[in-house]
Design a protein around this motif. Structure first.
Motif, PDB file in Angstrom:
ATOM      1  N   VAL A  74       0.856  -1.188   0.000  1.00 40.65           N
ATOM      2  CA  VAL A  74       0.000   0.000   0.000  1.00 40.65           C
ATOM      3  C   VAL A  74       0.894   1.241   0.000  1.00 40.65           C
ATOM      4  O   VAL A  74       1.688   1.436   0.923  1.00 40.65           O
ATOM      5  N   VAL A  75       0.785   2.014  -1.080  1.00 38.17           N
ATOM      6  CA  VAL A  75       1.569   3.248  -1.192  1.00 38.17           C
ATOM      7  C   VAL A  75       0.593   4.411  -1.380  1.00 38.17           C
ATOM      8  O   VAL A  75      -0.151   4.456  -2.366  1.00 38.17           O
ATOM      9  N   PHE A  76       0.590   5.328  -0.402  1.00 41.02           N
ATOM     10  CA  PHE A  76      -0.295   6.495  -0.521  1.00 41.02           C
ATOM     11  C   PHE A  76       0.355   7.516  -1.442  1.00 41.02           C
ATOM     12  O   PHE A  76       1.552   7.811  -1.318  1.00 41.02           O
ATOM     13  N   ASP A  77      -0.414   8.026  -2.393  1.00 41.01           N
ATOM     14  CA  ASP A  77       0.122   9.044  -3.308  1.00 41.01           C
ATOM     15  C   ASP A  77      -0.530  10.406  -3.097  1.00 41.01           C
ATOM     16  O   ASP A  77       0.168  11.407  -3.040  1.00 41.01           O
ATOM     17  N   LYS A  78      -1.854  10.457  -2.971  1.00 37.12           N
ATOM     18  CA  LYS A  78      -2.508  11.760  -2.787  1.00 37.12           C
ATOM     19  C   LYS A  78      -3.196  11.808  -1.435  1.00 37.12           C
ATOM     20  O   LYS A  78      -4.059  10.980  -1.133  1.00 37.12           O
ATOM     21  N   ALA A  87       1.828  11.115   3.680  1.00 37.48           N
ATOM     22  CA  ALA A  87       1.648  10.015   2.725  1.00 37.48           C
ATOM     23  C   ALA A  87       2.679   8.923   2.974  1.00 37.48           C
ATOM     24  O   ALA A  87       2.357   7.734   3.000  1.00 37.48           O
ATOM     25  N   ALA A  88       3.925   9.336   3.194  1.00 37.82           N
ATOM     26  CA  ALA A  88       4.999   8.366   3.425  1.00 37.82           C
ATOM     27  C   ALA A  88       4.789   7.620   4.737  1.00 37.82           C
ATOM     28  O   ALA A  88       5.020   6.410   4.815  1.00 37.82           O
ATOM     29  N   SER A  89       4.322   8.336   5.765  1.00 38.60           N
ATOM     30  CA  SER A  89       4.165   7.688   7.071  1.00 38.60           C
ATOM     31  C   SER A  89       3.005   6.691   7.069  1.00 38.60           C
ATOM     32  O   SER A  89       3.004   5.728   7.834  1.00 38.60           O
ATOM     33  N   LEU A  90       2.017   6.917   6.191  1.00 39.25           N
ATOM     34  CA  LEU A  90       0.879   5.985   6.129  1.00 39.25           C
ATOM     35  C   LEU A  90       1.189   4.763   5.271  1.00 39.25           C
ATOM     36  O   LEU A  90       0.582   3.708   5.441  1.00 39.25           O
ATOM     37  N   SER A  91       2.123   4.910   4.333  1.00 39.91           N
ATOM     38  CA  SER A  91       2.386   3.840   3.373  1.00 39.91           C
ATOM     39  C   SER A  91       3.022   2.611   4.020  1.00 39.91           C
ATOM     40  O   SER A  91       3.778   2.719   4.987  1.00 39.91           O
ATOM     41  N   TYR A 115      -7.747  10.160   0.817  1.00 38.03           N
ATOM     42  CA  TYR A 115      -6.375   9.648   0.792  1.00 38.03           C
ATOM     43  C   TYR A 115      -6.367   8.512  -0.233  1.00 38.03           C
ATOM     44  O   TYR A 115      -6.975   7.475  -0.003  1.00 38.03           O
ATOM     45  N   SER A 116      -5.677   8.715  -1.357  1.00 37.06           N
ATOM     46  CA  SER A 116      -5.668   7.645  -2.349  1.00 37.06           C
ATOM     47  C   SER A 116      -4.351   6.884  -2.293  1.00 37.06           C
ATOM     48  O   SER A 116      -3.308   7.432  -1.931  1.00 37.06           O
ATOM     49  N   TYR A 117      -4.445   5.617  -2.601  1.00 37.31           N
ATOM     50  CA  TYR A 117      -3.268   4.745  -2.538  1.00 37.31           C
ATOM     51  C   TYR A 117      -3.335   3.713  -3.645  1.00 37.31           C
ATOM     52  O   TYR A 117      -4.353   3.565  -4.330  1.00 37.31           O
ATOM     53  N   PHE A 118      -2.208   3.015  -3.837  1.00 39.71           N
ATOM     54  CA  PHE A 118      -2.166   1.965  -4.847  1.00 39.71           C
ATOM     55  C   PHE A 118      -1.247   0.853  -4.380  1.00 39.71           C
ATOM     56  O   PHE A 118      -0.486   1.020  -3.417  1.00 39.71           O
ATOM     57  N   HIS A 122       0.909  -3.776  -8.827  1.00 45.52           N
ATOM     58  CA  HIS A 122      -0.328  -3.961  -9.600  1.00 45.52           C
ATOM     59  C   HIS A 122      -1.075  -2.667  -9.904  1.00 45.52           C
ATOM     60  O   HIS A 122      -2.257  -2.691 -10.225  1.00 45.52           O
ATOM     61  N   ARG A 123      -0.361  -1.535  -9.765  1.00 40.24           N
ATOM     62  CA  ARG A 123      -1.012  -0.248 -10.025  1.00 40.24           C
ATOM     63  C   ARG A 123      -1.532  -0.203 -11.466  1.00 40.24           C
ATOM     64  O   ARG A 123      -2.643   0.262 -11.718  1.00 40.24           O
ATOM     65  N   GLY A 124      -0.697  -0.701 -12.404  1.00 44.30           N
ATOM     66  CA  GLY A 124      -1.067  -0.673 -13.817  1.00 44.30           C
ATOM     67  C   GLY A 124      -2.292  -1.525 -14.108  1.00 44.30           C
ATOM     68  O   GLY A 124      -3.023  -1.273 -15.065  1.00 44.30           O
ATOM     69  N   ALA A 125      -2.532  -2.536 -13.283  1.00 40.09           N
ATOM     70  CA  ALA A 125      -3.692  -3.407 -13.457  1.00 40.09           C
ATOM     71  C   ALA A 125      -4.939  -2.790 -12.827  1.00 40.09           C
ATOM     72  O   ALA A 125      -6.024  -3.361 -12.896  1.00 40.09           O
ATOM     73  N   GLY A 126      -4.753  -1.639 -12.181  1.00 37.24           N
ATOM     74  CA  GLY A 126      -5.913  -0.951 -11.589  1.00 37.24           C
ATOM     75  C   GLY A 126      -6.110  -1.238 -10.118  1.00 37.24           C
ATOM     76  O   GLY A 126      -7.196  -1.010  -9.581  1.00 37.24           O
ATOM     77  N   MET A 127      -5.057  -1.726  -9.459  1.00 38.01           N
ATOM     78  CA  MET A 127      -5.201  -2.016  -8.028  1.00 38.01           C
ATOM     79  C   MET A 127      -4.943  -0.731  -7.235  1.00 38.01           C
ATOM     80  O   MET A 127      -3.825  -0.457  -6.787  1.00 38.01           O
ATOM     81  N   VAL A 128      -6.014   0.048  -7.120  1.00 35.51           N
ATOM     82  CA  VAL A 128      -5.956   1.338  -6.420  1.00 35.51           C
ATOM     83  C   VAL A 128      -7.100   1.405  -5.421  1.00 35.51           C
ATOM     84  O   VAL A 128      -8.124   0.743  -5.578  1.00 35.51           O
ATOM     85  N   GLY A 129      -6.895   2.203  -4.380  1.00 32.51           N
ATOM     86  CA  GLY A 129      -7.933   2.335  -3.356  1.00 32.51           C
ATOM     87  C   GLY A 129      -7.960   3.738  -2.785  1.00 32.51           C
ATOM     88  O   GLY A 129      -7.102   4.576  -3.096  1.00 32.51           O
ATOM     89  N   LYS A 130      -8.968   3.960  -1.953  1.00 32.35           N
ATOM     90  CA  LYS A 130      -9.135   5.287  -1.367  1.00 32.35           C
ATOM     91  C   LYS A 130      -9.661   5.168   0.057  1.00 32.35           C
ATOM     92  O   LYS A 130     -10.527   4.337   0.351  1.00 32.35           O
TER      93      LYS A 130
END
Ligand SMILES: [Cu+2]
Length: 134
Positions: A74-78, A87-91, A115-118, A122-130
């Motif tokens: 899980v990597v938070f981007d926005k 973002a870094a501390s949540l990832s 807070y969006s993350y991926f 598998h980000r390219g496959a659409g594995m993203v969340g919020k």
């Protein structure tokens, strides 16, 4: 003498009532308890977070569980205010294998918002969340 006794009884009743009211005010002023919500990484639908969107409040914990097609992370981007440090501390950048779980707790002082993350592999496959902090 009888009137003094009844006056004391009356006073103690008032005292008890005040204690009760003050006590109930204290209970209602206490903060709501923190909850834990669960997100499956790679559920029945494949390379997705299930659910993809979770609604929480500051202080709540999100428990991520690896499902199918590991590894995942899980990597938070926005995050609100474009706070890169938050973002870094949540990832959770470590890739986790089958059946692993990890918790991400939203800090009690975290700002409300989206807070969006991926998942990095598998980000390219659409594995993203919020995560929506309310
Ligand atoms: Cu993944």
């Amino acid at each position: 003498m009888k009137s003094i006794a009844s006056a004391i009884r009356g006073l103690s009743l008032v005292f008890c009532a005040v204690l009760l009211i003050a006590g109930s005010l204290f209970i209602s002023a206490a903060p709501a308890s923190a909850d834990t919500v669960k997100v499956i990484m790679g559920g029945k639908k494949g390379l997705v977070f299930e659910p993809a969107v979770v609604n929480v409040k500051a202080g709540d914990t999100i428990q991520f569980e690896v499902g199918q097609l590991p590894p995942h992370n899980v990597v938070f981007d926005k995050v609100p205010g474009a706070d890169a440090a938050l973002a870094a501390s949540l990832s959770h950048k470590a890739l986790e294998g089958a059946k692993k779980t990890f918790d991400i707790t939203i800090p009690a002082d975290a700002p409300k918002g989206e807070y969006s993350y991926f998942c990095l592999p598998h980000r390219g496959a659409g594995m993203v969340g919020k995560v929506v902090v309310q």
